[in-house]
Enzyme design. Structure first.
Site, mmCIF file in Angstrom:
data_model
loop_
_atom_site.group_PDB
_atom_site.id
_atom_site.type_symbol
_atom_site.label_atom_id
_atom_site.label_comp_id
_atom_site.label_asym_id
_atom_site.label_seq_id
_atom_site.Cartn_x
_atom_site.Cartn_y
_atom_site.Cartn_z
ATOM 1 N N GLY A 76 0.875 -1.097 -0.120
ATOM 2 C CA GLY A 76 -0.036 -0.073 -0.112
ATOM 3 C C GLY A 76 0.893 1.393 0.007
ATOM 4 N N ASP A 135 0.614 -8.904 1.231
ATOM 5 C CA ASP A 135 -0.524 -7.964 0.487
ATOM 6 C C ASP A 135 -1.640 -8.871 -0.190
ATOM 7 O OD1 ASP A 135 -2.082 -5.793 -0.611
ATOM 8 O OD2 ASP A 135 -0.311 -4.761 0.308
ATOM 9 N N ASN A 136 -2.945 -8.446 -0.159
ATOM 10 C CA ASN A 136 -3.612 -9.125 -1.223
ATOM 11 C C ASN A 136 -3.927 -8.079 -2.356
ATOM 12 O OD1 ASN A 136 -5.383 -7.425 -0.015
ATOM 13 N ND2 ASN A 136 -7.154 -8.710 0.427
ATOM 14 N N THR A 185 -6.475 -2.870 -2.380
ATOM 15 C CA THR A 185 -6.154 -1.575 -2.594
ATOM 16 C C THR A 185 -5.003 -0.823 -2.776
ATOM 17 O OG1 THR A 185 -6.034 -0.936 -0.270
ATOM 18 C CG2 THR A 185 -8.254 -0.822 -1.080
ATOM 19 N N ASP A 241 -4.284 -12.950 1.968
ATOM 20 C CA ASP A 241 -5.504 -12.258 2.257
ATOM 21 C C ASP A 241 -5.445 -12.455 3.826
ATOM 22 O OD1 ASP A 241 -7.846 -11.345 3.565
ATOM 23 O OD2 ASP A 241 -8.943 -11.650 1.742
ATOM 24 N N LEU A 249 -2.843 -16.520 7.878
ATOM 25 C CA LEU A 249 -1.545 -15.692 7.573
ATOM 26 C C LEU A 249 -0.403 -16.469 8.111
ATOM 27 C CD1 LEU A 249 0.301 -13.040 7.398
ATOM 28 C CD2 LEU A 249 -0.480 -12.297 9.511
ATOM 29 N N TYR A 271 -15.392 1.409 8.929
ATOM 30 C CA TYR A 271 -13.810 1.974 8.924
ATOM 31 C C TYR A 271 -13.394 1.971 10.458
ATOM 32 C CZ TYR A 271 -9.174 3.860 8.175
ATOM 33 O OH TYR A 271 -7.710 4.508 8.174
ATOM 34 N N TYR A 327 -4.368 -8.264 23.614
ATOM 35 C CA TYR A 327 -3.096 -9.248 23.343
ATOM 36 C C TYR A 327 -2.167 -8.813 24.262
ATOM 37 C CZ TYR A 327 -4.754 -12.700 20.133
ATOM 38 O OH TYR A 327 -5.748 -13.871 19.437
ATOM 39 N N ARG A 387 -9.054 10.695 -1.609
ATOM 40 C CA ARG A 387 -8.511 11.620 -0.413
ATOM 41 C C ARG A 387 -8.204 12.940 -1.151
ATOM 42 N NH1 ARG A 387 -5.204 6.986 2.940
ATOM 43 N NH2 ARG A 387 -4.765 6.186 1.043
#
Ligand SMILES: NC(=O)c1ccc[n+]([C@@H]2O[C@H](COP(=O)([O-])OP(=O)(O)OC[C@H]3O[C@@H](n4cnc5c(N)ncnc54)[C@H](O)[C@@H]3O)[C@@H](O)[C@H]2O)c1
Length: 325
Positions: free
Chosen positions: A19, A41-42, A45, A66, A71, A155, A169, A196
């Site tokens: 990104g 990364d997938n 975006t 993803d 992971l 978001y 955690y 943006r």
């Protein structure tokens, strides 16, 4: 675990490494001497081109995964940076479920990876956790004014949940966690059409179009240059601070002032035209960076005019190559 002074010799995983900010982070830690940097990364975006210049550098790896689906990273890891999430209002409006999932399931997968590897975990949070703030400037002990069911909730609430999960955690499972609340950041490798305001105004200036300002343009934002922001993130990762830290530039300006700054830096652009303000658009945004100053010795160094010049030069170079960022 000993606290490191730099990323030299470290093994680093960057979730969302292709990104805008993730790619700058990969570049920075490689430059600092990290011996392994894995970008996961997938590309939902992000853009694989963002790390094209890092391919072939010793220690740099890319994994297409993803992180909501699982992971898996082989070998020892010292730091996990979770930068993965759609981040612009246009992106998360298009991808609301993906945004909620990456903030929840994806963040937990990142935390589990850090736990399994004994790594430090840094969560990229956002000033959006403050919502439309009733306290100004925003300090980390302000809990926010967020609409939990509005169009931005996917978001904002994903990030608030991610912060809660990260703290659990940290407190209950002994993971060394860090939380950075990122305020508006700009720089090379933003997408021209990501909605943006920085790429929007820069694109309009370069095409000689009018600047589109939402509402009356008196709402404020403060813009941090990517290099400054990444420096703050690295300092936070290297610290032992578990509680959230704001990283952003306190220089606040109205949208009208910002359009004029872009016009001056780009040497172009038309008049200012107004469009209706989107729902739940925050009226003002300015970080209180006292904690970052005290705990990390960090403050932004790149003046807006210089950051804009570099950003505009990058957009021009991409246009000259005939590609669209
Ligand atoms: N840029 C800003 O001004 C800003 C402000 C506040 C917070 N942040 C946070 O910083 C982080 C990076 O933002 P950005 O501006 O670079 O956005 P970006 O969209 O350019 O980068 C996000 C990256 O995450 C990847 N990603 C998303 N979902 C994924 C998944 N499920 N699995 C694997 N990869 C996934 C995307 O493909 C992309 O490469 C985000 O978490 C964002 O919320 C950014």
């Amino acid at each position: 675990m000993t606290i490191q002074k730099s990323m030299k010799g470290q093994r680093v995983v960057v979730l969302g490494g292709s990104g805008f900010l993730g790619s700058h982070l990969c570049e920075r830690v490689l430059g600092d001497g990290a011996v392994r940097v894995v970008s996961v990364d997938n590309y939902i975006t992000g853009n694989a081109d963002n790390v094209a210049h890092l391919r072939g550098r010793p220690g740099f790896e890319e994994l297409r995964q993803d992180i909501t689906e699982g992971l898996s990273v082989d070998g020892p890891v010292d730091y996990v940076f979770n930068m993965a999430s759609p981040a612009s209002p246009i992106d998360y409006a298009k991808l609301p479920l993906e945004t909620l999932r990456v903030g929840s399931v994806g963040t937990e997968n990142g935390l589990k990876l850090a736990e399994a590897k004994g790594a430090v975990f840094l969560q990229a949070s956002t000033s959006e956790v403050y919502g439309d703030p009733l306290v100004h400037p925003q300090r980390e002990d302000y809990w926010g004014n967020v609409n939990p069911i509005g169009p931005r909730a996917c978001y904002d609430e994903a990030k608030r949940y991610a912060e809660a999960l990260t703290m659990v955690y940290g407190r209950s499972r002994g993971v060394k966690t860090r939380i950075v609340r990122i305020f508006n950041t700009y720089g090379p490798r933003m997408r021209l059409n990501d909605g943006r305001v920085v790429p929007a105004f820069v694109g309009q200036a370069l095409r000689g179009e009018d600047f589109t300002v939402f509402g009356d343009g008196t709402q404020t934002r403060s813009f941090c240059y990517a290099r400054d922001l990444i420096d703050g993130i690295v300092r936070l990762a290297l610290s032992d601070e578990m509680e959230p830290v704001n990283i952003g530039n306190p220089r606040e300006m109205t949208m009208i002032q910002f359009a004029e700054a872009v016009r001056a830096a780009a040497g172009g652009g038309g008049k200012i035209v107004h469009k209706p303000l989107p729902k739940d658009d925050p009226k003002q945004r300015q970080p209180d960076i006292t904690r970052a100053r005290q705990l990390l010795g960090w403050e932004p160094r790149v003046p807006l005019e210089e950051g804009l010049r570099e950003t505009i030069a990058w957009f021009r170079s991409v246009a000259a190559r005939g590609s669209t960022p």
